[in-house]
Design an enzyme around this catalytic site. Structure first.
Site, PDB file in Angstrom:
ATOM      1  N   HIS A  37       0.819  -1.221   0.000  1.00 53.74           N
ATOM      2  CA  HIS A  37       0.000   0.000   0.000  1.00 53.74           C
ATOM      3  C   HIS A  37       0.849   1.266   0.000  1.00 53.74           C
ATOM      4  O   HIS A  37       0.395   2.309  -0.444  1.00 53.74           O
ATOM      5  CB  HIS A  37      -0.862   0.062   1.263  1.00 53.74           C
ATOM      6  CG  HIS A  37      -2.231  -0.469   1.067  1.00 53.74           C
ATOM      7  ND1 HIS A  37      -3.071  -0.710   2.115  1.00 53.74           N
ATOM      8  CD2 HIS A  37      -2.920  -0.803  -0.037  1.00 53.74           C
ATOM      9  CE1 HIS A  37      -4.226  -1.149   1.663  1.00 53.74           C
ATOM     10  NE2 HIS A  37      -4.152  -1.208   0.357  1.00 53.74           N
TER      11      HIS A  37
ATOM     12  N   HIS B 264      -9.657   9.615  -0.422  1.00 51.58           N
ATOM     13  CA  HIS B 264      -8.774   8.452  -0.532  1.00 51.58           C
ATOM     14  C   HIS B 264      -7.626   8.621   0.458  1.00 51.58           C
ATOM     15  O   HIS B 264      -6.848   7.713   0.684  1.00 51.58           O
ATOM     16  CB  HIS B 264      -8.251   8.296  -1.968  1.00 51.58           C
ATOM     17  CG  HIS B 264      -7.572   6.989  -2.204  1.00 51.58           C
ATOM     18  ND1 HIS B 264      -6.193   6.858  -2.244  1.00 51.58           N
ATOM     19  CD2 HIS B 264      -8.070   5.751  -2.363  1.00 51.58           C
ATOM     20  CE1 HIS B 264      -5.879   5.590  -2.439  1.00 51.58           C
ATOM     21  NE2 HIS B 264      -6.989   4.891  -2.510  1.00 51.58           N
TER      22      HIS B 264
HETATM   23  O1  LIG Z   1      -3.694   1.124  -1.994  1.00 51.11           O
HETATM   24  C1  LIG Z   1      -4.722   1.634  -2.432  1.00 51.11           C
HETATM   25  O2  LIG Z   1      -4.826   2.854  -2.558  1.00 51.11           O
HETATM   26  C2  LIG Z   1      -5.839   0.719  -2.861  1.00 51.11           C
HETATM   27  C3  LIG Z   1      -5.763  -0.633  -2.616  1.00 51.11           C
HETATM   28  N1  LIG Z   1      -6.738  -1.503  -3.035  1.00 51.11           N
HETATM   29  C4  LIG Z   1      -7.809  -1.055  -3.755  1.00 51.11           C
HETATM   30  C5  LIG Z   1      -8.803  -1.962  -4.234  1.00 51.11           C
HETATM   31  C6  LIG Z   1      -8.666  -3.401  -3.960  1.00 51.11           C
HETATM   32  C7  LIG Z   1      -9.355  -3.982  -2.892  1.00 51.11           C
HETATM   33  C8  LIG Z   1      -9.246  -5.344  -2.653  1.00 51.11           C
HETATM   34  C9  LIG Z   1      -8.442  -6.145  -3.456  1.00 51.11           C
HETATM   35  C10 LIG Z   1      -7.733  -5.569  -4.521  1.00 51.11           C
HETATM   36  C11 LIG Z   1      -7.860  -4.192  -4.769  1.00 51.11           C
HETATM   37  C12 LIG Z   1      -9.903  -1.506  -4.954  1.00 51.11           C
HETATM   38  C13 LIG Z   1     -10.037  -0.146  -5.216  1.00 51.11           C
HETATM   39  C14 LIG Z   1      -9.081   0.771  -4.749  1.00 51.11           C
HETATM   40  C15 LIG Z   1      -7.968   0.316  -4.021  1.00 51.11           C
HETATM   41  C16 LIG Z   1      -6.955   1.253  -3.545  1.00 51.11           C
HETATM   42  O3  LIG Z   1      -7.070   2.489  -3.745  1.00 51.11           O
END
Ligand SMILES: O=C(O)c1c[nH]c2c(-c3ccccc3)cccc2c1=O
Length: 448
Positions: A117, A341
């Site tokens: 992340h 976000h």
């Molecule tokens: O690190 C970040 O910012 C984010 C990390 N996962 C996201 C996902 C996602 C959720 C579960 C499994 C795979 C993808 C979906 C939509 C936005 C994000 C996101 O913004």
């Protein structure tokens, strides 16, 4: 004032906090001038002659990213640090294949369900090294009409003695990078060591995958936050701080257990409420997460909900959470419709929220994967994901508190006090259909 500030002026005027929100297409220009910056402005040629950079993130659109660099810097060496999950790694390889100057560095994810992340930039100029820690993916959607958080370091000059900051920033950053255990980051470890970080006034709060024990148990996750607050937040022992409210704000929520006491209050809140006093009162914990109405009426409409991946399977197991939830509202920054976000955690004094006791901006959502969960009778902290954020503590700014409503006040992203969900409010859930009311673009949401 509607004078357009240059990127350098924006950073100068953001002192001493250097904390920005991303600019938003569609709001009045002056709300994009003060403590607001775009990716192009962060990468602007105005900051100096870039020699190479590294981009740590989760989602990448390489064409978009290169386009945000000034044309004269697009061929400089660029290291992309990403999660090594099989599938999107292929697309990343394909995206990068036309660019020999781009090197891919997969971050090991040894624990299932972990993600990379962390959103961070290393920008090496001829004049020195700049670190940027933020919350936006490197895709255009994340930088257009959302509320993102960005901290921009000074350009740290090269030095022949290893100058550390009063917040141990250099050591904490190197400890974080060490956890990747890859030679591909050696150049940046060496570079960080060769630069003077003494002007940095924020603390690093990061997470790395692993079962952290013994001397390492307070190095990452919510125990690092607990330790840092304990060591640096020396509030005089007065009662008013004991019940000072704590606020968590995020764009997704993990599985937190059958009740609040499973992890949220027993573990996480215990770390957040650390005052380095024997405070026994349980402060109020208020959580900010967008309602369906927040998403429906946002600039992006229901599409904004695609970046709020709180799923039904998780939500139905924790209906108790709704009692903590508050709406997203940011009228004072003209960003109530710029879907969040950003992820932030803060503590305010309970005298009408006039003062801030500390403020954290981070990639970490409200989840055990991001913050860690204590195991083996509290002898180890198990973390699944990479996360990083910066913590602002008044003491490091020669203050006892951060004032919120005066000239030199801290630029908080949303309105305080937060507004509690009303009985009609529902948390946004990404895999539900929303068909009874069209969004700001006249569309409905049917994820199937
Ligand atoms: O690190 C970040 O910012 C984010 C990390 N996962 C996201 C996902 C996602 C959720 C579960 C499994 C795979 C993808 C979906 C939509 C936005 C994000 C996101 O913004």
């Amino acid at each position: 004032v509607n004078k357009r500030l240059t990127p350098v002026e924006k950073i100068e005027q953001s002192e001493p906090y250097r904390f920005f929100l991303s600019t938003v297409h569609g709001i009045q220009d002056n709300y994009n001038q003060t403590n607001a910056i775009s990716l192009k402005e962060i990468l602007s040629v105005e900051h100096g002659q870039l020699t190479r950079s590294a981009q740590f993130n989760y989602m990448f659109d390489i064409e978009f990213l290169l386009e945000q660099y000034p044309s004269e810097f697009r061929l400089k060496p660029l290291l992309i640090v990403h999660g090594d999950s099989r599938d999107d790694n292929h697309s990343l390889k394909t995206q990068c294949s036309p660019y020999p100057q781009i090197e891919l560095c997969p971050a090991r994810l040894d624990i299932p369900f972990g993600t990379h992340h962390t959103k961070m930039m290393f920008l090496l100029y001829e004049t020195g090294l700049r670190i940027v820690i933020h919350t936006a993916n490197l895709i255009s959607q994340d930088w257009r009409q959302k509320t993102q958080g960005i901290w921009i370091s000074p350009i740290c000059p090269k030095t022949n003695d290893t100058r550390e900051s009063k917040t141990n920033f250099k050591k904490d950053l190197l400890d974080y990078i060490e956890q990747y255990r890859t030679r591909q980051l050696q150049f940046w470890q060496k570079t960080i060591n060769e630069h003077d970080f003494s002007s940095i006034n924020v603390h690093i709060i990061s997470s790395t995958p692993g079962r952290h024990t013994g001397a390492n148990i307070n190095k990452f996750g919510h125990l690092k936050l607990r330790q840092t607050l304990k060591n640096y937040l020396n509030l005089e022992n007065n009662e008013q701080y004991y019940s000072a409210p704590i606020i968590g704000q995020f764009s997704s929520i993990g599985s937190l257990g059958p009740n609040a006491n499973s992890w949220l209050t027993k573990e996480f809140l215990t770390s957040l409420k650390q005052l380095n006093t024997n405070s026994f009162d349980s402060p109020e914990l208020k959580l900010i997460y967008p309602t369906v109405e927040n998403v429906r009426t946002s600039f992006e409409g229901y599409i904004a909900g695609g970046s709020l991946p709180y799923n039904m399977q998780t939500a139905m197991k924790q209906t108790w959470l709704i009692n903590y939830l508050h709406r997203w509202k940011a009228d004072h920054r003209q960003r109530s419709r710029a879907s969040p976000h950003i992820k932030t955690y803060l503590r305010v004094t309970n005298d009408q929220y006039k003062n801030l006791l500390w403020f954290l901006v981070t990639s970490a959502n409200l989840s055990k994967a991001a913050w860690g969960v204590l195991e083996k009778n509290n002898t180890q902290l198990m973390i699944r994901s990479y996360e990083i954020g910066v913590l602002f503590i008044p003491k490091q700014f020669s203050q006892t508190i951060f004032p919120l409503f005066d000239s030199s006040s801290f630029p908080i992203p949303y309105d305080l006090p937060p507004v509690k969900y009303e009985s009609t409010d529902k948390p946004w859930i990404v895999d539900m259909t929303y068909k009874n009311q069209p969004d700001s673009h006249g569309n409905m949401w049917d994820p199937h």
